[in-house]
Design a protein around this motif. Structure first.
Motif, PDB file in Angstrom:
ATOM      1  N   ALA A   1      28.171  50.006  86.061  1.00 56.76           N
ATOM      2  CA  ALA A   1      28.377  48.626  85.632  1.00 56.76           C
ATOM      3  C   ALA A   1      27.849  47.624  86.656  1.00 56.76           C
ATOM      4  O   ALA A   1      27.224  46.621  86.294  1.00 56.76           O
ATOM      5  CB  ALA A   1      29.858  48.374  85.372  1.00 56.76           C
ATOM      6  N   GLY A   2      28.071  47.895  87.929  1.00 55.84           N
ATOM      7  CA  GLY A   2      27.613  46.968  88.965  1.00 55.84           C
ATOM      8  C   GLY A   2      26.104  46.816  88.969  1.00 55.84           C
ATOM      9  O   GLY A   2      25.580  45.703  89.142  1.00 55.84           O
ATOM     10  N   GLU A   3      25.401  47.906  88.766  1.00 59.35           N
ATOM     11  CA  GLU A   3      23.933  47.868  88.736  1.00 59.35           C
ATOM     12  C   GLU A   3      23.429  47.057  87.551  1.00 59.35           C
ATOM     13  O   GLU A   3      22.522  46.235  87.683  1.00 59.35           O
ATOM     14  CB  GLU A   3      23.388  49.295  88.662  1.00 59.35           C
ATOM     15  CG  GLU A   3      21.870  49.374  88.581  1.00 59.35           C
ATOM     16  CD  GLU A   3      21.378  50.800  88.393  1.00 59.35           C
ATOM     17  OE1 GLU A   3      20.171  50.967  88.151  1.00 59.35           O
ATOM     18  OE2 GLU A   3      22.202  51.736  88.480  1.00 59.35           O
ATOM     19  N   VAL A   4      24.030  47.289  86.403  1.00 55.64           N
ATOM     20  CA  VAL A   4      23.620  46.568  85.199  1.00 55.64           C
ATOM     21  C   VAL A   4      23.932  45.080  85.321  1.00 55.64           C
ATOM     22  O   VAL A   4      23.111  44.220  84.972  1.00 55.64           O
ATOM     23  CB  VAL A   4      24.323  47.159  83.955  1.00 55.64           C
ATOM     24  CG1 VAL A   4      24.059  46.292  82.722  1.00 55.64           C
ATOM     25  CG2 VAL A   4      23.843  48.584  83.707  1.00 55.64           C
ATOM     26  N   GLN A   5      25.106  44.751  85.835  1.00 54.38           N
ATOM     27  CA  GLN A   5      25.487  43.346  85.982  1.00 54.38           C
ATOM     28  C   GLN A   5      24.567  42.609  86.947  1.00 54.38           C
ATOM     29  O   GLN A   5      24.184  41.460  86.700  1.00 54.38           O
ATOM     30  CB  GLN A   5      26.942  43.264  86.454  1.00 54.38           C
ATOM     31  CG  GLN A   5      27.950  43.673  85.382  1.00 54.38           C
ATOM     32  CD  GLN A   5      29.335  43.913  85.937  1.00 54.38           C
ATOM     33  OE1 GLN A   5      29.567  43.785  87.147  1.00 54.38           O
ATOM     34  NE2 GLN A   5      30.275  44.266  85.073  1.00 54.38           N
ATOM     35  N   ALA A   6      24.196  43.273  88.041  1.00 52.99           N
ATOM     36  CA  ALA A   6      23.295  42.649  89.003  1.00 52.99           C
ATOM     37  C   ALA A   6      21.930  42.384  88.370  1.00 52.99           C
ATOM     38  O   ALA A   6      21.342  41.309  88.545  1.00 52.99           O
ATOM     39  CB  ALA A   6      23.150  43.531  90.243  1.00 52.99           C
ATOM     40  N   SER A   7      21.418  43.366  87.628  1.00 52.34           N
ATOM     41  CA  SER A   7      20.122  43.206  86.968  1.00 52.34           C
ATOM     42  C   SER A   7      20.165  42.078  85.945  1.00 52.34           C
ATOM     43  O   SER A   7      19.271  41.229  85.886  1.00 52.34           O
ATOM     44  CB  SER A   7      19.707  44.510  86.280  1.00 52.34           C
ATOM     45  OG  SER A   7      19.408  45.512  87.220  1.00 52.34           O
ATOM     46  N   ALA A   8      21.222  42.054  85.133  1.00 45.03           N
ATOM     47  CA  ALA A   8      21.333  41.038  84.087  1.00 45.03           C
ATOM     48  C   ALA A   8      21.462  39.638  84.685  1.00 45.03           C
ATOM     49  O   ALA A   8      20.847  38.679  84.189  1.00 45.03           O
ATOM     50  CB  ALA A   8      22.530  41.344  83.198  1.00 45.03           C
ATOM     51  N   PHE A   9      22.249  39.508  85.744  1.00 45.61           N
ATOM     52  CA  PHE A   9      22.417  38.213  86.416  1.00 45.61           C
ATOM     53  C   PHE A   9      21.085  37.727  86.962  1.00 45.61           C
ATOM     54  O   PHE A   9      20.674  36.567  86.768  1.00 45.61           O
ATOM     55  CB  PHE A   9      23.445  38.371  87.537  1.00 45.61           C
ATOM     56  CG  PHE A   9      23.658  37.139  88.378  1.00 45.61           C
ATOM     57  CD1 PHE A   9      23.596  35.871  87.839  1.00 45.61           C
ATOM     58  CD2 PHE A   9      23.939  37.263  89.733  1.00 45.61           C
ATOM     59  CE1 PHE A   9      23.800  34.737  88.615  1.00 45.61           C
ATOM     60  CE2 PHE A   9      24.146  36.140  90.526  1.00 45.61           C
ATOM     61  CZ  PHE A   9      24.072  34.880  89.966  1.00 45.61           C
TER      62      PHE A   9
END
Length: 223
Positions: free
Chosen positions: A162-170
């Motif tokens: 989740a952290g990786e996806v959230q960072a990419s999306a942000f």
């Protein structure tokens, strides 16, 4: 040495009109401010000129908006709300990677059209960069919009961290905002090319998550 008493910062309070006449006056103020920003830029926006064009006293204007920053903030918040609605609507039905690809591409196209139709937005963005509180508002909105994108990405790629996806999306969304600013500052043909370039770059990151999930990212290339 005596300890210095910390300064207390009091933020201006905006009036929230409830009566029809007051709401109409507020809308008139915002419409005039938008016209002035579009023609002169946010730097040249003056409360006295807004009051003059609205045919109200400066004191009456201050009852609705205590300063120029509050006017720009209100316009930005409205634009952000419209943008957020577009994101939610575009991504609501996405269930798989091809659907995400198509929805994200269409969303960027729609977002660009909205920005083109709102010439004052470029100068509103510019005004926000000169104010720390407004910059914080912009960053917060990028986090919210990025979070909406991350939720869909996690739905499509449930196995990813989740952290990786959230960072990419942000990051994708924040860079997307910067791309839109740059695009509307250029000639239309070049602006469209910039949006298409960003679309390709961001989709490589988004769709790359699917490849990693399936193990394709580490697979040997086909010779």
């Amino acid at each position: 040495m005596p300890r210095k008493t910390p300064e207390v910062v009091v933020e201006p309070v905006r009036r929230n009109p409830t009566q029809q006449r007051s709401r109409e006056r507020q809308e008139r103020i915002l419409a005039v401010a938008t016209q002035l920003i579009a023609s002169k830029g946010s730097d040249q926006l003056k409360m006295s000129e807004i009051a003059e064009r609205c045919e109200i006293s400066i004191g009456s204007l201050y009852q609705y908006f205590p300063d120029k920053s509050s006017v720009i903030q209100t316009l930005a918040e409205r634009y952000n709300a419209e943008s957020r609605h577009c994101i939610e609507e575009a991504l609501a039905a996405v269930e798989d990677a091809p659907g995400l690809n198509a929805a994200f591409s269409a969303l960027l196209d729609e977002y660009y059209e909205i920005v083109l139709a709102s010439p004052a937005m470029r100068d509103i963005w510019s005004g926000m960069q000169a104010d720390k509180q407004l910059m914080a508002l912009e960053l917060q909105e990028s986090r919210i919009a990025g979070g909406l994108l991350a939720d869909v990405m996690m739905r499509v790629y449930p196995g990813r961290a989740a952290g990786e996806v959230q960072a990419s999306a942000f990051l994708i969304w924040h860079l997307g905002e910067a791309t839109m600013r740059l695009a509307i500052s250029c000639a239309p043909e070049e602006g469209r090319s910039l949006v298409e370039a960003f679309k390709r770059m961001s989709l490589r990151e988004i769709m790359g998550l699917a490849a990693e999930k399936k193990g394709f990212a580490t697979a040997d290339p086909v010779s």
